[in-house]
Write a protein that holds these residues in place. Structure first.
Motif: not given
Lengths: 118, 250
Positions: B96, B99-106, B130-132, B231, B235-236
């Motif tokens: 989990x 996978x949080x990084x997928x949130x802003x990408x999505x 949606x992945x990098x 990360x 990122x934030x």
């Protein structure tokens, strides 16, 4: 192998549960939150900057603190390969193929030479 | 009703997109399989396949994780943690966090995927891709395409990338331990190179460059005191500063 995976179908059930409960919900949440975001809006610009910084953070982590086989390559070699890759990418008018391939070729070449010397 | 027929084409729109239909857009997306990102993903997936073999899991597990997760960091986490005998709860928690990084990408890809036409279900199902890698390619290609072609093109990219990563995992599993160590290291190194160079390729505004530099510099620093959320914090903080700096100059 972990006991949870030993039973054939049970193993897939365990993996499916991890995927559906721990992994996919972040994508679903992004879908729900993204509903009202416009491509030229300020929120979008901010979220995009956050995602970009995050990806870049992942790059330095993979290069500075790698796990597994890459960790056996000295930090200086990994750094040289990254800088070399950027240089090749720039010199070839931003060719991703040459940049990525060139970086890995530099890494392999140095490691091969090192292995030959010692 | 379609605005796009009268609207002028985007100046950077690829030649094939002019007057193209959805199957054509899908096919051009699928062709990502033969482009640099597709090949790089295939090659890095070889490393994942090797890892699954190393953990004495099955070929089926390797392919299943590639299809169902389609995000290499999380896949590696599952195998690595199970191999170390972690409890399932601990595995789920670690997954989990990656996978949080997928949130802003999505979120940031949504405006391109949500065409006015096209079913909700099709738009929802698309977020699985949606992945990098697909995020980078989507960001790079979708804005220049006419709106009606974007979802179909993204589906093509998604299918191509999933095919690249699952076939790479399978081949890596089979070839495991037959590859020299130096070759394995060179293949693994392609992942960070590709992430960095393609993010640079997609950077246009000054804000993007600041985000790249700050995110890259902050992640290892944050890792020292908060390895679990490094990360996300990098990122934030990096992204927010970049956003504000970009704003003050425009």
């Amino acid at each position: 192998m972990n006991a949870a995976l030993q039973d054939g179908y049970g193993g897939y059930l365990v993996l499916s549960a991890i995927v559906l409960l721990a992994h996919e919900p972040w994508r679903w949440l992004g879908f729900a939150l993204g509903r009202n975001i416009k491509a030229d809006g300020e929120v979008f610009l901010w979220v995009r900057a956050v995602a970009t910084a995050l990806v870049s953070g992942m790059v330095t982590k993979l290069v500075l603190l790698p796990a597994g086989t890459l960790a056996s390559v000295p930090l200086a070699v990994r750094g040289a390969a990254l800088v070399g890759g950027i240089a090749i990418y720039t010199a070839t008018r931003r060719s991703l193929a040459f940049g990525v391939g060139g970086g890995s070729a530099i890494l392999a070449l140095i490691e091969w030479l090192r292995a030959g010397v010692w | 009703m379609s605005v796009d027929v009268i609207a002028a084409a985007h100046p950077d729109a690829p030649g094939w997109s002019l007057g193209a239909d959805k199957p054509t857009a899908f096919a051009h997306g699928l062709a990502v399989l033969l482009s640099t990102p597709g090949v790089v993903l295939f090659l890095t997936a070889l490393g994942f396949g090797t890892l699954v073999r190393d953990a004495s899991m099955t070929l089926g597990h390797a392919v299943f994780l590639s299809l169902a997760m389609y995000a290499l960091p999380a896949q590696v986490m599952v195998v690595d943690q199970l191999q170390r005998g972690a409890t399932l709860l601990a595995v789920a928690f670690a997954v989990t966090l990656t996978a949080v990084r997928l949130l802003p990408m999505t979120v940031s890809l949504q405006p391109y995927i949500r065409a006015r036409e096209g079913s909700r279900l099709a738009q929802f199902a698309a977020v699985h891709f949606i992945a990098i890698t697909a995020w980078i390619e989507g960001n790079r290609r979708l804005p220049a395409l006419p709106e009606r072609l974007r979802l179909a093109h993204f589906y093509g990219i998604g299918f191509g990338m999933v095919a690249a990563t699952s076939s790479g995992s399978a081949v890596g599993y089979v070839l495991a331990q037959r590859m020299p160590l130096i070759l394995q290291a060179a293949l693994l190194f392609m992942t960070p190179s590709y992430f960095l160079l393609s993010t640079m390729a997609a950077a246009g505004h000054r804000r993007d460059w600041i985000a790249i530099v700050l995110g890259g510099a902050l992640a290892p620093l944050v890792y020292v005191w908060m390895p679990a959320a490094d990360l996300l914090i990098a990122g934030l903080v990096g992204g927010s500063v970049a956003y504000l700096a970009g704003r003050s100059t425009t």
